[in-house]
Write a protein that holds these residues in place. Structure first.
Motif, PDB file in Angstrom:
ATOM      1  N   ALA A 252      -3.333  10.774   6.742  1.00 28.20           N
ATOM      2  CA  ALA A 252      -3.740  12.094   7.234  1.00 28.20           C
ATOM      3  C   ALA A 252      -2.776  13.173   6.730  1.00 28.20           C
ATOM      4  CB  ALA A 252      -3.794  12.095   8.760  1.00 28.20           C
ATOM      5  N   GLN A 253      -1.484  12.862   6.755  1.00 27.58           N
ATOM      6  CA  GLN A 253      -0.479  13.823   6.292  1.00 27.58           C
ATOM      7  C   GLN A 253      -0.573  14.022   4.773  1.00 27.58           C
ATOM      8  OE1 GLN A 253       2.750  11.762   8.109  1.00 27.58           O
ATOM      9  NE2 GLN A 253       2.798  13.120   9.874  1.00 27.58           N
ATOM     10  N   ALA A 254      -0.907  12.968   4.048  1.00 32.52           N
ATOM     11  CA  ALA A 254      -1.081  13.077   2.598  1.00 32.52           C
ATOM     12  C   ALA A 254      -2.253  13.993   2.276  1.00 32.52           C
ATOM     13  CB  ALA A 254      -1.304  11.689   1.987  1.00 32.52           C
ATOM     14  N   PHE A 255      -3.331  13.904   3.074  1.00 28.48           N
ATOM     15  CA  PHE A 255      -4.483  14.798   2.918  1.00 28.48           C
ATOM     16  C   PHE A 255      -4.044  16.248   3.083  1.00 28.48           C
ATOM     17  CE2 PHE A 255      -7.696  11.417   3.984  1.00 28.48           C
ATOM     18  CZ  PHE A 255      -8.511  11.645   2.895  1.00 28.48           C
ATOM     19  N   GLN A 256      -3.283  16.500   4.145  1.00 28.46           N
ATOM     20  CA  GLN A 256      -2.812  17.850   4.440  1.00 28.46           C
ATOM     21  C   GLN A 256      -1.931  18.381   3.308  1.00 28.46           C
ATOM     22  OE1 GLN A 256      -3.932  19.818   7.072  1.00 28.46           O
ATOM     23  NE2 GLN A 256      -2.973  21.300   5.715  1.00 28.46           N
ATOM     24  N   MET A 257      -1.033  17.534   2.812  1.00 27.04           N
ATOM     25  CA  MET A 257      -0.164  17.942   1.699  1.00 27.04           C
ATOM     26  C   MET A 257      -0.960  18.215   0.442  1.00 27.04           C
ATOM     27  SD  MET A 257       3.333  15.795   1.780  1.00 27.04           S
ATOM     28  CE  MET A 257       4.191  16.651   0.493  1.00 27.04           C
ATOM     29  N   ALA A 258      -1.934  17.350   0.151  1.00 24.72           N
ATOM     30  CA  ALA A 258      -2.769  17.534  -1.040  1.00 24.72           C
ATOM     31  C   ALA A 258      -3.517  18.862  -0.939  1.00 24.72           C
ATOM     32  CB  ALA A 258      -3.749  16.371  -1.195  1.00 24.72           C
ATOM     33  N   LEU A 259      -4.012  19.171   0.264  1.00 23.94           N
ATOM     34  CA  LEU A 259      -4.715  20.435   0.488  1.00 23.94           C
ATOM     35  C   LEU A 259      -3.765  21.615   0.300  1.00 23.94           C
ATOM     36  CD1 LEU A 259      -7.292  21.971   1.409  1.00 23.94           C
ATOM     37  CD2 LEU A 259      -6.460  21.730   3.742  1.00 23.94           C
ATOM     38  N   ASP A 260      -2.571  21.519   0.880  1.00 22.37           N
ATOM     39  CA  ASP A 260      -1.565  22.577   0.741  1.00 22.37           C
ATOM     40  C   ASP A 260      -1.206  22.801  -0.725  1.00 22.37           C
ATOM     41  OD1 ASP A 260      -1.603  22.723   3.496  1.00 22.37           O
ATOM     42  OD2 ASP A 260       0.358  21.752   3.781  1.00 22.37           O
ATOM     43  N   LEU A 261      -0.997  21.710  -1.456  1.00 18.05           N
ATOM     44  CA  LEU A 261      -0.647  21.813  -2.878  1.00 18.05           C
ATOM     45  C   LEU A 261      -1.802  22.414  -3.666  1.00 18.05           C
ATOM     46  CD1 LEU A 261       1.053  18.310  -3.278  1.00 18.05           C
ATOM     47  CD2 LEU A 261       2.229  20.503  -3.407  1.00 18.05           C
ATOM     48  N   TRP A 262      -3.031  22.003  -3.353  1.00 25.70           N
ATOM     49  CA  TRP A 262      -4.224  22.519  -4.031  1.00 25.70           C
ATOM     50  C   TRP A 262      -4.354  24.024  -3.766  1.00 25.70           C
ATOM     51  CZ3 TRP A 262      -8.755  24.995  -2.638  1.00 25.70           C
ATOM     52  CH2 TRP A 262      -9.767  25.028  -3.622  1.00 25.70           C
ATOM     53  N   GLU A 263      -4.193  24.415  -2.485  1.00 26.21           N
ATOM     54  CA  GLU A 263      -4.299  25.830  -2.128  1.00 26.21           C
ATOM     55  C   GLU A 263      -3.222  26.648  -2.822  1.00 26.21           C
ATOM     56  OE1 GLU A 263      -4.306  25.735   2.149  1.00 26.21           O
ATOM     57  OE2 GLU A 263      -6.491  25.692   2.242  1.00 26.21           O
ATOM     58  N   ALA A 264      -2.017  26.105  -2.894  1.00 23.92           N
ATOM     59  CA  ALA A 264      -0.897  26.801  -3.527  1.00 23.92           C
ATOM     60  C   ALA A 264      -1.188  27.070  -5.011  1.00 23.92           C
ATOM     61  CB  ALA A 264       0.387  26.002  -3.387  1.00 23.92           C
ATOM     62  N   THR A 265      -1.803  26.085  -5.683  1.00 23.77           N
ATOM     63  CA  THR A 265      -2.088  26.274  -7.099  1.00 23.77           C
ATOM     64  C   THR A 265      -3.298  27.186  -7.314  1.00 23.77           C
ATOM     65  OG1 THR A 265      -3.436  24.275  -7.182  1.00 23.77           O
ATOM     66  CG2 THR A 265      -1.125  24.040  -7.814  1.00 23.77           C
ATOM     67  N   HIS A 266      -4.190  27.267  -6.325  1.00 19.96           N
ATOM     68  CA  HIS A 266      -5.401  28.084  -6.498  1.00 19.96           C
ATOM     69  C   HIS A 266      -5.306  29.495  -5.931  1.00 19.96           C
ATOM     70  CE1 HIS A 266      -6.942  24.175  -7.621  1.00 19.96           C
ATOM     71  NE2 HIS A 266      -7.889  24.811  -8.258  1.00 19.96           N
ATOM     72  N   THR A 267      -4.220  29.793  -5.231  1.00 20.22           N
ATOM     73  CA  THR A 267      -4.053  31.148  -4.715  1.00 20.22           C
ATOM     74  C   THR A 267      -2.916  31.842  -5.458  1.00 20.22           C
ATOM     75  OG1 THR A 267      -2.660  30.329  -2.919  1.00 20.22           O
ATOM     76  CG2 THR A 267      -4.987  30.700  -2.410  1.00 20.22           C
TER      77      THR A 267
ATOM     78  N   LEU B  43       0.866  -1.166   0.000  1.00 12.33           N
ATOM     79  CA  LEU B  43       0.000   0.000   0.000  1.00 12.33           C
ATOM     80  C   LEU B  43       0.914   1.229   0.000  1.00 12.33           C
ATOM     81  CD1 LEU B  43      -3.199   0.446   2.011  1.00 12.33           C
ATOM     82  CD2 LEU B  43      -1.461   2.181   2.258  1.00 12.33           C
ATOM     83  N   THR B  44       0.786   2.054  -1.036  1.00 17.65           N
ATOM     84  CA  THR B  44       1.615   3.250  -1.150  1.00 17.65           C
ATOM     85  C   THR B  44       0.745   4.484  -0.950  1.00 17.65           C
ATOM     86  OG1 THR B  44       3.018   2.091  -2.731  1.00 17.65           O
ATOM     87  CG2 THR B  44       3.283   4.475  -2.609  1.00 17.65           C
ATOM     88  N   VAL B  45       1.162   5.332  -0.003  1.00 15.27           N
ATOM     89  CA  VAL B  45       0.416   6.547   0.313  1.00 15.27           C
ATOM     90  C   VAL B  45       1.205   7.747  -0.208  1.00 15.27           C
ATOM     91  CG1 VAL B  45      -0.554   7.973   2.165  1.00 15.27           C
ATOM     92  CG2 VAL B  45      -0.481   5.489   2.431  1.00 15.27           C
ATOM     93  N   SER B  46       0.522   8.619  -0.956  1.00 11.56           N
ATOM     94  CA  SER B  46       1.140   9.858  -1.431  1.00 11.56           C
ATOM     95  C   SER B  46       0.047  10.927  -1.470  1.00 11.56           C
ATOM     96  CB  SER B  46       1.738   9.658  -2.825  1.00 11.56           C
ATOM     97  OG  SER B  46       0.720   9.681  -3.808  1.00 11.56           O
ATOM     98  N   PRO B  47       0.410  12.187  -1.730  1.00 10.04           N
ATOM     99  CA  PRO B  47      -0.632  13.233  -1.829  1.00 10.04           C
ATOM    100  C   PRO B  47      -1.607  12.981  -2.986  1.00 10.04           C
ATOM    101  CG  PRO B  47       1.520  14.231  -1.509  1.00 10.04           C
ATOM    102  CD  PRO B  47       1.753  12.765  -1.777  1.00 10.04           C
ATOM    103  N   ARG B  48      -1.264  12.066  -3.888  1.00  9.60           N
ATOM    104  CA  ARG B  48      -2.182  11.717  -4.981  1.00  9.60           C
ATOM    105  C   ARG B  48      -3.246  10.729  -4.515  1.00  9.60           C
ATOM    106  NH1 ARG B  48       2.693  11.978  -6.747  1.00  9.60           N
ATOM    107  NH2 ARG B  48       3.149   9.758  -6.731  1.00  9.60           N
ATOM    108  N   GLY B  49      -2.936   9.974  -3.454  1.00 11.84           N
ATOM    109  CA  GLY B  49      -3.890   8.986  -2.966  1.00 11.84           C
ATOM    110  C   GLY B  49      -3.224   7.717  -2.481  1.00 11.84           C
ATOM    111  N   ILE B  50      -3.951   6.616  -2.598  1.00 10.54           N
ATOM    112  CA  ILE B  50      -3.461   5.308  -2.157  1.00 10.54           C
ATOM    113  C   ILE B  50      -3.402   4.400  -3.372  1.00 10.54           C
ATOM    114  CG2 ILE B  50      -4.057   3.230  -0.828  1.00 10.54           C
ATOM    115  CD1 ILE B  50      -5.389   5.022   1.248  1.00 10.54           C
TER     116      ILE B  50
END
Length: 150
Positions: free
Chosen positions: A133-148, A61-68
């Motif tokens: 949980a950390q991947a969720f946070q990173m995905a959110l940070d990356l999403w916010e960075a691209t949208h702001t 099982l591989t976890v990354s900001p893209r998912g599982i």
């Protein structure tokens, strides 16, 4: 060995953190999140798993900001790839503390599915949960960075 601080985790998490687990099974659930719902789903999966005398599929099982992503540990064949945006909940069961589970919306049917995995140790199950949980946070940070526009 798990690093103590979140800053140490960011780099490897971008690449994907791997855990070798045994896939216990899946059951449909009504709600996208909740401790009681997850506990009941895990109980159903474990009970069903105990009835069948089959060997559990060993997965990476591989976890990354893209998912599982799930890969068969023996054949290296890709089993499933779940986008982080389809995952609504993940947990380590309180009673079956070696069991990690997540709830995701099926890409095919749109149904909510709870998938459960057995880890060799309680600490590993907790580590997977924490990593998601950390991947969720990173995905959110990356999403916010691209949208702001940062």
């Amino acid at each position: 060995e798990l690093p103590e601080s979140w800053a140490d985790m960011q780099e490897p998490l971008l690449e994907g953190m791997c855990f070798t687990l045994k896939y216990l099974g899946m059951t449909l659930v009504e709600k996208p999140k909740g401790e009681d719902m997850a506990a009941a789903a895990i109980r159903r999966i474990v009970a069903t798993a105990r009835v069948g005398a089959r060997k559990f599929q060993k997965v990476i099982l591989t976890v990354s900001p893209r998912g599982i992503s799930l890969q068969d540990a023996d054949t290296k064949e890709m089993v499933e790839n779940i986008s982080i945006y389809r995952i609504s909940y993940c947990t380590t069961d309180k009673l079956q503390n070696k069991v990690f589970a997540y709830v995701a919306q099926s890409q095919e049917s749109g149904a909510l599915e709870c998938h459960a995995f057995l880890s060799p140790k309680k600490k590993i199950a907790q580590a997977v949960t924490l990593t998601v949980a950390q991947a969720f946070q990173m995905a959110l940070d990356l999403w916010e960075a691209t949208h702001t526009g940062r």
